[in-house]
Design an enzyme around this catalytic site. Structure first.
Site, PDB file in Angstrom:
ATOM      1  N   LYS A 263       0.851  -1.202   0.000  1.00  0.00           N
ATOM      2  CA  LYS A 263       0.000   0.000   0.000  1.00  0.00           C
ATOM      3  C   LYS A 263       0.882   1.246   0.000  1.00  0.00           C
ATOM      4  CE  LYS A 263      -3.174   2.597   3.044  1.00  0.00           C
ATOM      5  NZ  LYS A 263      -4.052   2.547   4.224  1.00  0.00           N
ATOM      6  N   ASP A 268      -2.623  10.144   4.030  1.00  0.00           N
ATOM      7  CA  ASP A 268      -4.023   9.752   4.187  1.00  0.00           C
ATOM      8  C   ASP A 268      -4.738  10.729   5.112  1.00  0.00           C
ATOM      9  OD1 ASP A 268      -6.437   8.489   4.401  1.00  0.00           O
ATOM     10  OD2 ASP A 268      -5.699   6.765   5.565  1.00  0.00           O
ATOM     11  N   LYS A 275     -10.178  12.572   8.628  1.00  0.00           N
ATOM     12  CA  LYS A 275      -9.686  12.093   9.922  1.00  0.00           C
ATOM     13  C   LYS A 275      -9.650  13.233  10.930  1.00  0.00           C
ATOM     14  CE  LYS A 275      -6.523   8.433   8.418  1.00  0.00           C
ATOM     15  NZ  LYS A 275      -7.189   7.288   9.063  1.00  0.00           N
ATOM     16  N   ASP A 286       1.663   6.241   5.707  1.00  0.00           N
ATOM     17  CA  ASP A 286       0.672   5.309   5.174  1.00  0.00           C
ATOM     18  C   ASP A 286       1.150   4.626   3.881  1.00  0.00           C
ATOM     19  OD1 ASP A 286      -1.705   4.045   5.780  1.00  0.00           O
ATOM     20  OD2 ASP A 286      -2.958   5.445   4.655  1.00  0.00           O
ATOM     21  N   ASP A 345     -12.175   7.032   3.970  1.00  0.00           N
ATOM     22  CA  ASP A 345     -10.966   6.743   4.758  1.00  0.00           C
ATOM     23  C   ASP A 345     -10.565   5.269   4.661  1.00  0.00           C
ATOM     24  OD1 ASP A 345      -8.826   7.270   6.361  1.00  0.00           O
ATOM     25  OD2 ASP A 345      -9.966   7.432   8.235  1.00  0.00           O
ATOM     26  N   GLU A 347      -9.405   3.700   2.219  1.00  0.00           N
ATOM     27  CA  GLU A 347      -8.853   3.844   0.868  1.00  0.00           C
ATOM     28  C   GLU A 347      -7.790   2.809   0.538  1.00  0.00           C
ATOM     29  OE1 GLU A 347      -7.634   5.251   3.422  1.00  0.00           O
ATOM     30  OE2 GLU A 347      -5.484   5.023   3.096  1.00  0.00           O
ATOM     31  N   ARG A 349      -7.605  -0.402   0.995  1.00  0.00           N
ATOM     32  CA  ARG A 349      -8.119  -1.624   0.371  1.00  0.00           C
ATOM     33  C   ARG A 349      -8.503  -1.381  -1.086  1.00  0.00           C
ATOM     34  NH1 ARG A 349     -12.665  -2.120   4.870  1.00  0.00           N
ATOM     35  NH2 ARG A 349     -10.944  -1.177   6.031  1.00  0.00           N
TER      36      ARG A 349
HETATM   37  N1  BES Z   1      -4.262   4.219   7.080  1.00  0.00           N
HETATM   38  C1  BES Z   1      -5.421   3.936   7.845  1.00  0.00           C
HETATM   39  C2  BES Z   1      -5.177   2.883   8.921  1.00  0.00           C
HETATM   40  C3  BES Z   1      -4.288   3.292  10.072  1.00  0.00           C
HETATM   41  C4  BES Z   1      -4.813   3.913  11.170  1.00  0.00           C
HETATM   42  C5  BES Z   1      -2.940   3.006  10.051  1.00  0.00           C
HETATM   43  C6  BES Z   1      -4.009   4.274  12.219  1.00  0.00           C
HETATM   44  C7  BES Z   1      -2.126   3.363  11.101  1.00  0.00           C
HETATM   45  C8  BES Z   1      -2.664   3.992  12.195  1.00  0.00           C
HETATM   46  C9  BES Z   1      -6.524   3.427   6.939  1.00  0.00           C
HETATM   47  O1  BES Z   1      -6.557   3.973   5.671  1.00  0.00           O
HETATM   48  C10 BES Z   1      -7.832   3.775   7.586  1.00  0.00           C
HETATM   49  O2  BES Z   1      -8.089   4.920   7.734  1.00  0.00           O
HETATM   50  N2  BES Z   1      -8.617   2.756   7.942  1.00  0.00           N
HETATM   51  C11 BES Z   1      -9.874   2.945   8.580  1.00  0.00           C
HETATM   52  C12 BES Z   1     -10.865   2.022   7.939  1.00  0.00           C
HETATM   53  C13 BES Z   1     -12.302   2.267   8.355  1.00  0.00           C
HETATM   54  C14 BES Z   1     -12.762   3.599   7.835  1.00  0.00           C
HETATM   55  C15 BES Z   1     -13.171   1.152   7.800  1.00  0.00           C
HETATM   56  C16 BES Z   1      -9.715   2.639  10.053  1.00  0.00           C
HETATM   57  O3  BES Z   1      -8.971   1.705  10.394  1.00  0.00           O
HETATM   58  O4  BES Z   1     -10.293   3.351  10.860  1.00  0.00           O
HETATM   59 ZN    ZN Z   2      -4.771   4.667   4.935  1.00  0.00          ZN
HETATM   60 MN    MN Z   3      -7.633   5.790   5.578  1.00  0.00          MN
END
Ligand code: BES
Ligand code: ZN
Ligand code: MN
Length: 496
Positions: A263, A268, A275, A286, A345, A347, A349
């Site tokens: 990824k 992000d 966020k 990220d 958010d 993104e 996947r």
């Molecule tokens: N990059 C984030 C995941 C992340 C969060 C990595 C904190 C490191 C520290 C990812 O893109 C994300 O925002 N995921 C969301 C998914 C949700 C919206 C289904 C998450 O984990 O909250």
């Molecule tokens: Zn992310």
């Molecule tokens: Mn995200």
């Protein structure tokens, strides 16, 4: 760090500092007795005062031993004999790398009686290089100077027959640690210094240096490839997306490759599903999965790993804007499946979906993907290890073996039909968000829809990509987690 090699007695090493690794002891070993005699009883004095007992993490310094050419003798504790493993050496030398006595020396030697297993000097060198890591490129003036004076290190072994193993282990350790330093450096670079096009340029540069094949797909080609999921993430940003393809040919041309997908979200913000501001700056990391894939490809080339390996990096910046994808929008991925973007958010996947589908064009024997994918990992393994998922028990157990050898811990999670149901959309084939329950697993359940007829493992490195407080060879900040793991799995690779 530059390494030289020697054999002989420790007394004869003409360096400023000589280092011994010492297991925890209750009585002085033969070697410690000799040292004790040479230092007029310093070792027993330290032992009786419980200042040095060989406990993990202890470091003591003996000065001006009569019969030693070295000015100082540094003792490093390995911990209880019963529990000594590779990581004991990594941790001990990680601490050592920040020990002022060593850093302040113009020359130093690390001494082994003998080396039966080359993975011991390998672990020592990994710990030394990784423990000394500092990102200084954005500092100026005095702050930009590395206080470590030691630029060359002698590796010395008593037993002459061990010399080849010492050399091999040292070289391997240095290449692997330098690879992981590259991963840390990239993942720690702010998003204004590392956009998707800049990441692609960096990949090209590294490919030229280390003899990898490299192809970059720009926005036009990405559109032609119909990577609608990746494009739905990049469209909100003024930075265009890139799709990076790296190839290492270490095996016969007929051998099917192992494909790695990382990824590469260079920043992000969450997009329109913005966020919270509190820790948003951390999202410059990220692209941690992409950095691991780059580091692994470079390391595979430098080690000459005898497999064909392909690295794929879908890269985009996730921004909110008038062009950004809206929650509720439906996008079409490269494999034709439609996705309702409930949360912009989620993104990562989306990028991985098109990346995994693209892996089909290489007819892979196995595929790994690695990504800072879900914050929910924090509530599963915390900062201590990475959850893994997949469709092949053998492949997952390979990762667990590699984890044991590298101390980059992983643990499997299941994907059940309930989790697959979470990812169904009432109006499209899939949704990109399964809500709060089992957030890490439901992301895996989403990815499964883009996996072909090959063994696949998914590694979620969210939260293990950053060390919150600092460990012996992992200073506070970016860890590079996953690179040693993948390199180990690829080094020991056998057909599944
Ligand atoms: N990059 C984030 C995941 C992340 C969060 C990595 C904190 C490191 C520290 C990812 O893109 C994300 O925002 N995921 C969301 C998914 C949700 C919206 C289904 C998450 O984990 O909250
Ligand atoms: Zn992310
Ligand atoms: Mn995200």
């Amino acid at each position: 760090m530059n390494f030289t090699y020697a054999t002989g007695k420790p007394e004869d090493c003409s360096v400023e500092s000589i280092v011994f690794f010492v297991p925890e002891f209750k009585t002085l070993s033969k070697q410690l007795k000799e040292l004790d005699r040479a230092t007029n009883g310093s070792v027993s004095t330290l032992f009786e005062a419980e200042e040095f007992t060989g406990e993990q993490g202890q470091i003591s310094q003996l000065m001006n031993a009569d019969e030693y050419k070295a000015k100082r003798i540094i003792l490093v504790g390995l911990g209880s004999q019963k529990s000594i493993d590779h990581d004991s050496y990594r941790k001990a030398s990680g601490r050592l790398s920040r020990h002022w006595g060593l850093m302040n020396s113009q020359s130093a030697s690390i001494y082994f009686d003998s080396v039966d297993d080359l993975t011991i000097p390998q672990a020592v060198v990994e710990g030394l290089i990784l423990g000394a890591f500092k990102q200084l490129e954005f500092k100026t003036g005095d702050g930009a100077k590395d206080k470590n004076k030691l630029t060359s290190l002698q590796m010395c072994v008593g037993d002459r027959r061990s010399l080849k193993r010492l050399e091999k282990g040292t070289e391997r350790g240095a290449i692997i640690a330098e690879g992981q330093v590259l991963v840390r450096t990239l993942a720690g670079t702010p998003a204004n210094y590392l956009t998707p096009p800049m990441l692609a340029k960096e990949a090209q540069k590294l490919a030229r240096t280390y003899g990898l094949k490299c192809k970059i797909l720009d926005e036009k080609v990405i559109e032609k490839e119909k990577m609608g999921a990746l494009l739905s993430v990049s469209q909100g940003s003024v930075e265009p997306p890139r799709f990076i393809i790296l190839e290492h040919q270490g095996g016969k041309a007929t051998q099917k490759p192992i494909v790695l997908v990382g990824k590469g979200v260079t920043f992000d913000t969450g997009g329109i599903s913005l966020k919270n501001a509190l820790n948003m700056h951390e999202m410059k990391g990220d692209m941690g999965g992409a950095a691991v894939v780059l580091g692994t490809m470079v390391t595979a080339a430098r080690l000459g790993i005898s497999q064909n390996i392909v690295g794929l990096i879908p890269s985009a910046e996730n921004m909110p804007s008038g062009h950004a994808t809206r929650p509720g929008d439906i996008v079409t991925s490269r494999n034709g499946k439609t996705i309702e973007v409930i949360n912009t958010d989620a993104e990562g996947r989306l990028l991985l979906a098109d990346g995994l589908d693209y892996a089909n064009s290489f007819d892979p024997q196995a595929v790994f993907d690695i990504a800072t994918l879900t914050g929910a990992t924090l509530y599963i393994l915390g900062y201590s290890g990475a959850p893994i998922m997949g469709n092949n028990e053998k492949l997952l157990s390979r990762l667990r073996e590699a984890a044991d050898n590298t101390a980059e811990r992983v643990w499997p999670l299941p994907i059940w039909d309930d989790h697959r149901k979470q990812m169904k959309s009432p109006i499209a084939d899939l949704t990109n968000s399964g809500g709060r329950p089992a957030g890490t697993i439901s992301a895996g359940a989403f990815l499964e829809n883009f996996v072909g007829d090959w063994p696949w493992a998914h590694i979620d490195i969210a939260y293990v990509d950053v060390e919150p407080s600092g460990k012996p060879y992992v200073p506070k900040g970016v860890t590079g987690f996953g690179m040693r793991l993948l390199v180990e799995a690829l080094t020991n690779w056998k057909r599944l």
